[in-house]
Write an enzyme that holds these catalytic residues in place. Sequence first.
Site, PDB file in Angstrom:
ATOM      1  N   LYS A   1       0.901  -1.393  -0.144  1.00 46.71           N
ATOM      2  CA  LYS A   1      -0.022   0.062   0.113  1.00 46.71           C
ATOM      3  C   LYS A   1       0.830   1.284  -0.050  1.00 46.71           C
ATOM      4  CE  LYS A   1      -1.976  -1.147   3.928  1.00 46.71           C
ATOM      5  NZ  LYS A   1      -1.538  -2.562   4.045  1.00 46.71           N
TER       6      LYS A   1
ATOM      7  N   ARG B   1     -10.192   0.519   8.114  1.00 50.73           N
ATOM      8  CA  ARG B   1      -9.677  -0.618   8.566  1.00 50.73           C
ATOM      9  C   ARG B   1     -10.750  -1.543   9.024  1.00 50.73           C
ATOM     10  NH1 ARG B   1      -3.825   0.554   8.155  1.00 50.73           N
ATOM     11  NH2 ARG B   1      -2.540  -1.370   8.426  1.00 50.73           N
TER      12      ARG B   1
ATOM     13  N   ARG C   1      11.312  -5.309   5.246  1.00 46.42           N
ATOM     14  CA  ARG C   1      11.005  -4.053   4.769  1.00 46.42           C
ATOM     15  C   ARG C   1      11.976  -3.064   5.742  1.00 46.42           C
ATOM     16  NH1 ARG C   1       5.055  -1.598   5.551  1.00 46.42           N
ATOM     17  NH2 ARG C   1       5.018  -2.518   7.397  1.00 46.42           N
TER      18      ARG C   1
ATOM     19  N   ARG D   1      11.052  -0.939  11.080  1.00 44.65           N
ATOM     20  CA  ARG D   1       9.853  -0.480  12.208  1.00 44.65           C
ATOM     21  C   ARG D   1       9.966  -1.811  13.282  1.00 44.65           C
ATOM     22  NH1 ARG D   1       4.705   0.666   8.685  1.00 44.65           N
ATOM     23  NH2 ARG D   1       3.619  -0.686  10.154  1.00 44.65           N
TER      24      ARG D   1
ATOM     25  N   ARG E   1      -0.590  -8.864  13.153  1.00 48.54           N
ATOM     26  CA  ARG E   1      -1.561  -7.860  12.410  1.00 48.54           C
ATOM     27  C   ARG E   1      -2.005  -8.641  11.223  1.00 48.54           C
ATOM     28  NH1 ARG E   1       3.738  -4.721  11.054  1.00 48.54           N
ATOM     29  NH2 ARG E   1       2.451  -3.428   9.759  1.00 48.54           N
TER      30      ARG E   1
HETATM   31  P1  ADP Z   1       1.037  -1.199   7.176  1.00 44.33           P
HETATM   32  O1  ADP Z   1       1.533  -0.571   6.256  1.00 44.33           O
HETATM   33  O2  ADP Z   1       1.794  -2.412   7.573  1.00 44.33           O
HETATM   34  O3  ADP Z   1      -0.289  -2.135   6.911  1.00 44.33           O
HETATM   35  P2  ADP Z   1       0.437   1.110   8.758  1.00 44.33           P
HETATM   36  O4  ADP Z   1       1.558   1.555   8.675  1.00 44.33           O
HETATM   37  O5  ADP Z   1      -0.718   1.298   7.851  1.00 44.33           O
HETATM   38  O6  ADP Z   1       0.807  -0.519   8.533  1.00 44.33           O
HETATM   39  O7  ADP Z   1      -0.246   0.867  10.233  1.00 44.33           O
HETATM   40  C1  ADP Z   1       0.648   0.796  11.279  1.00 44.33           C
HETATM   41  C2  ADP Z   1      -0.077   0.610  12.650  1.00 44.33           C
HETATM   42  O8  ADP Z   1      -0.850   1.668  12.795  1.00 44.33           O
HETATM   43  C3  ADP Z   1      -1.343  -0.789  12.454  1.00 44.33           C
HETATM   44  O9  ADP Z   1      -0.969  -1.906  12.669  1.00 44.33           O
HETATM   45  C4  ADP Z   1      -2.371  -0.025  13.584  1.00 44.33           C
HETATM   46  O10 ADP Z   1      -1.736  -0.452  14.882  1.00 44.33           O
HETATM   47  C5  ADP Z   1      -2.347   1.338  13.421  1.00 44.33           C
HETATM   48  N1  ADP Z   1      -3.341   1.752  12.344  1.00 44.33           N
HETATM   49  C6  ADP Z   1      -2.753   2.173  11.042  1.00 44.33           C
HETATM   50  N2  ADP Z   1      -4.314   2.442  10.370  1.00 44.33           N
HETATM   51  C7  ADP Z   1      -5.281   2.187  11.327  1.00 44.33           C
HETATM   52  C8  ADP Z   1      -6.532   2.453  11.396  1.00 44.33           C
HETATM   53  N3  ADP Z   1      -7.171   2.799  10.138  1.00 44.33           N
HETATM   54  N4  ADP Z   1      -7.277   2.006  12.348  1.00 44.33           N
HETATM   55  C9  ADP Z   1      -6.629   1.531  13.432  1.00 44.33           C
HETATM   56  N5  ADP Z   1      -5.379   1.447  13.618  1.00 44.33           N
HETATM   57  C10 ADP Z   1      -4.606   1.793  12.449  1.00 44.33           C
HETATM   58  P1  ADP Z   2       2.187  -1.984   3.102  1.00 45.36           P
HETATM   59  O1  ADP Z   2       1.960  -0.233   3.147  1.00 45.36           O
HETATM   60  O2  ADP Z   2       0.932  -2.594   2.489  1.00 45.36           O
HETATM   61  O3  ADP Z   2       2.322  -2.539   4.523  1.00 45.36           O
HETATM   62  P2  ADP Z   2       4.617  -1.523   2.011  1.00 45.36           P
HETATM   63  O4  ADP Z   2       4.259  -0.806   0.728  1.00 45.36           O
HETATM   64  O5  ADP Z   2       5.273  -0.861   3.168  1.00 45.36           O
HETATM   65  O6  ADP Z   2       3.327  -2.236   2.224  1.00 45.36           O
HETATM   66  O7  ADP Z   2       5.361  -2.963   1.517  1.00 45.36           O
HETATM   67  C1  ADP Z   2       5.981  -4.021   2.304  1.00 45.36           C
HETATM   68  C2  ADP Z   2       7.266  -4.300   1.912  1.00 45.36           C
HETATM   69  O8  ADP Z   2       7.023  -5.260   0.818  1.00 45.36           O
HETATM   70  C3  ADP Z   2       8.153  -3.307   1.744  1.00 45.36           C
HETATM   71  O9  ADP Z   2       9.333  -4.022   2.136  1.00 45.36           O
HETATM   72  C4  ADP Z   2       8.162  -3.323   0.001  1.00 45.36           C
HETATM   73  O10 ADP Z   2       9.353  -2.637  -0.434  1.00 45.36           O
HETATM   74  C5  ADP Z   2       7.931  -4.519  -0.381  1.00 45.36           C
HETATM   75  N1  ADP Z   2       7.071  -4.756  -1.591  1.00 45.36           N
HETATM   76  C6  ADP Z   2       6.140  -3.637  -1.938  1.00 45.36           C
HETATM   77  N2  ADP Z   2       5.337  -3.959  -3.038  1.00 45.36           N
HETATM   78  C7  ADP Z   2       6.243  -5.346  -3.508  1.00 45.36           C
HETATM   79  C8  ADP Z   2       6.065  -6.156  -4.447  1.00 45.36           C
HETATM   80  N3  ADP Z   2       5.059  -5.966  -5.686  1.00 45.36           N
HETATM   81  N4  ADP Z   2       6.905  -7.369  -4.693  1.00 45.36           N
HETATM   82  C9  ADP Z   2       8.072  -7.340  -3.841  1.00 45.36           C
HETATM   83  N5  ADP Z   2       7.983  -6.406  -2.579  1.00 45.36           N
HETATM   84  C10 ADP Z   2       7.355  -5.376  -2.560  1.00 45.36           C
END
Ligand code: ADP
Ligand code: ADP
Length: 215
Positions: free
Chosen positions: A13, A88, A127, A160, A171
């Site tokens: 994302k 979410r 990551r 992170r 998660r």
């Molecule tokens: P990821 O990129 O791995 O999906 P995020 O950076 O979006 O994780 O979110 C990190 C953490 O922040 C989540 O695991 C949750 O604890 C909190 N968080 C983010 N967005 C939301 C939301 N819309 N509602 C509740 N908690 C959230």
């Molecule tokens: P999210 O915000 O959904 O948690 P991220 O964009 O941070 O996800 O991506 C999670 C991890 O996977 C990062 O280390 C990123 O560089 C890697 N990644 C993202 N998209 C791809 C893909 N299409 N193929 C392989 N690795 C990816």
Amino acid sequence: MKVVLFGPPGAGKGTQAKSICNRYSIPHISTGDIFRKNISENTPLGIEAKKYIDNGQLVPDEVTINMVKDRLQAEDCKLGYLLDGFPRTVHQANALEEFLYDRKESLDTALLIQVPSEFILERMTGRRVCPSCGASYHVKFNPTKIESKCDVCGSDIIQRKDDSEETVKERLAVYERQTQPLIEYYKDKDLLSVVDGTKAINEVFESICKILGSE
Ligand code: ADP
Ligand code: ADP
Ligand code: ZN
């Protein structure tokens, strides 16, 4: 254009959001980034959110919803935005819908980046992120050009705390229980689009652009 981006942790994302927002000139609103900024600044919101984030739980809906409503009222959101990681829960999705309805606005698309759970652990543990600009890298799939330095802003990249194996598993369980119901929710409203997030980063982006069109 108003777009919601959702999918499991590690779906890509954040990675795609950066490219989408550049391409379509809309602000990138990541609830995760806003929470992390508050945590680093030790604000009351950050102190509250940290308790949940460190354990892989969702921050309570009311806290999150109020924070997003505030953000969406800023001037730069007038012409649209991309919400990354919000909603979410179904409760959050209903709150967003009400907020838009009151303004006589609506979402264009809820975009699901679909990635099966067997891909997630490797993505998350590899990551690395930039604490300054939020850019996301991967030690194997998307390394920085200069080792440990963000390509965009040159800051030192970090891992992170919530990307540990144990927290990632929690998660994922939270995603399946609380966020997956949004697939049916947006399907019923005819707003759901799905892209295959297992493809290479640039291929995923191309699929997204096809869905969003040339606005
Ligand atoms: P990821 O990129 O791995 O999906 P995020 O950076 O979006 O994780 O979110 C990190 C953490 O922040 C989540 O695991 C949750 O604890 C909190 N968080 C983010 N967005 C939301 C939301 N819309 N509602 C509740 N908690 C959230
Ligand atoms: P999210 O915000 O959904 O948690 P991220 O964009 O941070 O996800 O991506 C999670 C991890 O996977 C990062 O280390 C990123 O560089 C890697 N990644 C993202 N998209 C791809 C893909 N299409 N193929 C392989 N690795 C990816
Ligand atoms: Zn950076």
